[in-house]
Motif scaffolding. Structure first.
Motif, PDB file in Angstrom:
ATOM      1  N   UNK A  67       0.842  -1.189   0.000  1.00 44.90           N
ATOM      2  CA  UNK A  67       0.000   0.000   0.000  1.00 44.90           C
ATOM      3  C   UNK A  67       0.869   1.227   0.000  1.00 44.90           C
ATOM      4  N   UNK A  68       0.357   2.312   0.553  1.00 46.39           N
ATOM      5  CA  UNK A  68       1.125   3.540   0.598  1.00 46.39           C
ATOM      6  C   UNK A  68       2.180   3.468   1.678  1.00 46.39           C
ATOM      7  N   UNK A  69       3.285   4.210   1.494  1.00 45.36           N
ATOM      8  CA  UNK A  69       4.340   4.240   2.495  1.00 45.36           C
ATOM      9  C   UNK A  69       3.907   5.078   3.690  1.00 45.36           C
ATOM     10  N   UNK A  70       4.681   4.978   4.781  1.00 46.70           N
ATOM     11  CA  UNK A  70       4.341   5.704   6.007  1.00 46.70           C
ATOM     12  C   UNK A  70       4.346   7.201   5.780  1.00 46.70           C
ATOM     13  N   UNK A  71       5.289   7.685   4.972  1.00 45.57           N
ATOM     14  CA  UNK A  71       5.378   9.121   4.721  1.00 45.57           C
ATOM     15  C   UNK A  71       6.569   9.429   3.857  1.00 45.57           C
ATOM     16  N   UNK A  72       6.685  10.671   3.450  1.00 50.34           N
ATOM     17  CA  UNK A  72       7.810  11.088   2.633  1.00 50.34           C
ATOM     18  C   UNK A  72       9.006  11.388   3.523  1.00 50.34           C
ATOM     19  N   UNK A  73      10.198  11.258   2.957  1.00 53.61           N
ATOM     20  CA  UNK A  73      11.419  11.545   3.708  1.00 53.61           C
ATOM     21  C   UNK A  73      11.407  12.998   4.153  1.00 53.61           C
ATOM     22  N   UNK A  74      11.594  13.219   5.430  1.00 47.42           N
ATOM     23  CA  UNK A  74      11.586  14.565   5.985  1.00 47.42           C
ATOM     24  C   UNK A  74      10.211  15.097   6.286  1.00 47.42           C
ATOM     25  N   UNK A  75       9.167  14.333   5.949  1.00 52.28           N
ATOM     26  CA  UNK A  75       7.816  14.825   6.139  1.00 52.28           C
ATOM     27  C   UNK A  75       7.047  14.125   7.223  1.00 52.28           C
ATOM     28  N   UNK A  76       7.597  13.041   7.752  1.00 56.07           N
ATOM     29  CA  UNK A  76       6.909  12.298   8.803  1.00 56.07           C
ATOM     30  C   UNK A  76       7.933  11.543   9.636  1.00 56.07           C
ATOM     31  N   UNK A  77       7.572  11.249  10.880  1.00 58.28           N
ATOM     32  CA  UNK A  77       8.451  10.484  11.765  1.00 58.28           C
ATOM     33  C   UNK A  77       7.927   9.063  11.883  1.00 58.28           C
ATOM     34  N   UNK A  78       8.805   8.097  11.693  1.00 56.15           N
ATOM     35  CA  UNK A  78       8.443   6.689  11.855  1.00 56.15           C
ATOM     36  C   UNK A  78       9.615   5.983  12.518  1.00 56.15           C
ATOM     37  N   UNK A  79       9.332   5.083  13.422  1.00 51.26           N
ATOM     38  CA  UNK A  79      10.369   4.467  14.251  1.00 51.26           C
ATOM     39  C   UNK A  79      10.778   3.117  13.669  1.00 51.26           C
ATOM     40  N   UNK A 190      10.777  16.409  17.344  1.00 52.09           N
ATOM     41  CA  UNK A 190       9.434  16.519  16.790  1.00 52.09           C
ATOM     42  C   UNK A 190       8.528  15.526  17.511  1.00 52.09           C
ATOM     43  N   UNK A 191       7.296  15.917  17.826  1.00 50.80           N
ATOM     44  CA  UNK A 191       6.381  14.983  18.501  1.00 50.80           C
ATOM     45  C   UNK A 191       6.143  13.742  17.649  1.00 50.80           C
ATOM     46  N   UNK A 192       6.059  12.594  18.299  1.00 45.94           N
ATOM     47  CA  UNK A 192       5.776  11.347  17.586  1.00 45.94           C
ATOM     48  C   UNK A 192       4.283  11.082  17.499  1.00 45.94           C
ATOM     49  N   UNK A 193       3.499  11.816  18.284  1.00 44.01           N
ATOM     50  CA  UNK A 193       2.050  11.646  18.235  1.00 44.01           C
ATOM     51  C   UNK A 193       1.348  12.991  18.299  1.00 44.01           C
ATOM     52  N   UNK A 194       0.161  13.078  17.714  1.00 45.44           N
ATOM     53  CA  UNK A 194      -0.597  14.314  17.713  1.00 45.44           C
ATOM     54  C   UNK A 194      -0.978  14.708  19.134  1.00 45.44           C
ATOM     55  N   UNK A 198       4.673  16.757  25.424  1.00 45.54           N
ATOM     56  CA  UNK A 198       5.589  16.521  26.526  1.00 45.54           C
ATOM     57  C   UNK A 198       6.817  15.725  26.115  1.00 45.54           C
ATOM     58  N   UNK A 199       6.839  15.255  24.866  1.00 44.63           N
ATOM     59  CA  UNK A 199       7.974  14.454  24.408  1.00 44.63           C
ATOM     60  C   UNK A 199       8.146  14.617  22.917  1.00 44.63           C
ATOM     61  N   UNK A 200       9.322  14.261  22.434  1.00 43.64           N
ATOM     62  CA  UNK A 200       9.595  14.349  21.002  1.00 43.64           C
ATOM     63  C   UNK A 200      10.845  13.583  20.658  1.00 43.64           C
ATOM     64  N   UNK A 201      11.038  13.373  19.349  1.00 48.25           N
ATOM     65  CA  UNK A 201      12.190  12.601  18.880  1.00 48.25           C
ATOM     66  C   UNK A 201      13.092  13.468  18.018  1.00 48.25           C
ATOM     67  N   UNK A 202      14.407  13.360  18.273  1.00 52.34           N
ATOM     68  CA  UNK A 202      15.403  14.091  17.502  1.00 52.34           C
ATOM     69  C   UNK A 202      16.214  13.142  16.641  1.00 52.34           C
ATOM     70  N   UNK A 203      17.505  13.411  16.509  1.00 48.86           N
ATOM     71  CA  UNK A 203      18.379  12.548  15.714  1.00 48.86           C
ATOM     72  C   UNK A 203      19.068  11.548  16.640  1.00 48.86           C
ATOM     73  N   UNK A 204      18.420  10.400  16.848  1.00 50.21           N
ATOM     74  CA  UNK A 204      19.012   9.347  17.666  1.00 50.21           C
ATOM     75  C   UNK A 204      18.822   9.527  19.156  1.00 50.21           C
TER      76      UNK A 204
END
Length: 268
Positions: A67-79, A190-194, A198-204
């Motif tokens: 199906x469709x991918x999770x998101x575009x590079x730089x446009x969404x966060x996926x773990x 950047x927040x991982x959820x809408x 209180x939390x977010x993910x950066x580079x590593x």
């Protein structure tokens, strides 16, 4: 006592051309941040394919997930961990050395982390904790201590101790091995959820209630290693099971511990 550790954060938009010897330490810090925390061993095949789709994006994501991918590079966060696995291969190509040797030269030796290693077999330094998992065919509980973690590669095959993690986490949070500008970029989360302010993910790394670091798991083990700049406090917690339930690391330990020692900065 030592324990197996793992993680698989995403590093979007990384290409071979962007890597040079001048930036190899920044890349390695990201890899070690991944290596010293969580894993994707508990993913279903569909979840794993979705994660791979998020890493490679676009057409590849559509093919892999059906199906469709999770998101575009730089446009969404996926773990996921695929980007770190590839990054490890890139580092070996650029340096001409094994990832283990480069990590030792650039990270663990400069920081004095004498009990941290990158295994390629199931060898486990003594003394070590026995790890228990229910990631078996019949979901029965078994010891996973001797399982070979090398499948994680640069996305998570690493062993460390509590003392070494107490060295590593402040270095990760403060950017001890990086230029100031690089660390500033890493700390931008950047927040991982809408609505998750209180939390977010950066580079590593992540920021959870003000605590900076990472969590993670491999079959038989879970860990959280974080640093609170406001109080110059390091918190490292290992448990020897990855089985969810009443002993879940976050709800059973991290939340009550941080409510006690830093009520203004509760983890989770």
């Amino acid at each position: 006592s030592t324990a197996r550790l793992k993680s698989h954060p995403t590093l979007s938009g990384l290409s071979v051309k962007e890597l040079s010897m001048k930036r190899i330490t920044a890349s390695l810090v990201a890899v070690v941040a991944a290596l010293t925390f969580s894993g994707c061993a508990n993913m279903s095949p569909q979840q794993r394919n979705t994660a791979i789709g998020a890493a490679v994006g676009g057409v590849a994501g559509s093919v892999l997930t059906g199906g469709s991918s999770v998101g575009t590079v730089g446009g969404a966060a996926a773990y996921n961990g695929l980007n770190y696995y590839i990054l490890g291969m890139v580092i070996e190509k650029v340096t001409g050395s094994t990832l283990s040797d480069v990590i030792d030269t650039k990270i663990t030796t400069p920081l004095g982390m004498e009990h941290t290693s990158f295994p390629t077999t199931n060898a486990f330094p003594n003394p070590h904790a026995q790890g228990y998992t229910n990631q078996t065919l019949d979901e029965s509980v078994t010891a996973a201590t001797d399982w070979n973690p090398s499948w994680g590669g640069a996305a998570g095959a690493m062993i460390s101790s509590l003392d070494d993690m107490r060295i590593w986490v402040p270095a990760l949070a403060k950017g001890d091995l990086l230029a100031d500008d690089t660390q500033k970029q890493r700390l931008h989360t950047e927040p991982l959820g809408e609505g998750d302010d209180n939390s977010g993910y950066g580079l590593g790394l992540f920021n959870s209630g003000g605590w900076i670091g990472h969590n993670g798991s491999l079959p038989g083990y879970k860990t959280v290693s974080v640093y609170l700049p406001e109080k110059d406090t390091t918190l490292v917690v290992f448990i020897n099971t990855d089985i969810d339930g009443e002993t879940d690391l976050t709800s059973a330990l991290m939340v009550p511990i941080t409510k006690l020692i830093s009520p203004g900065n509760v983890y989770g």
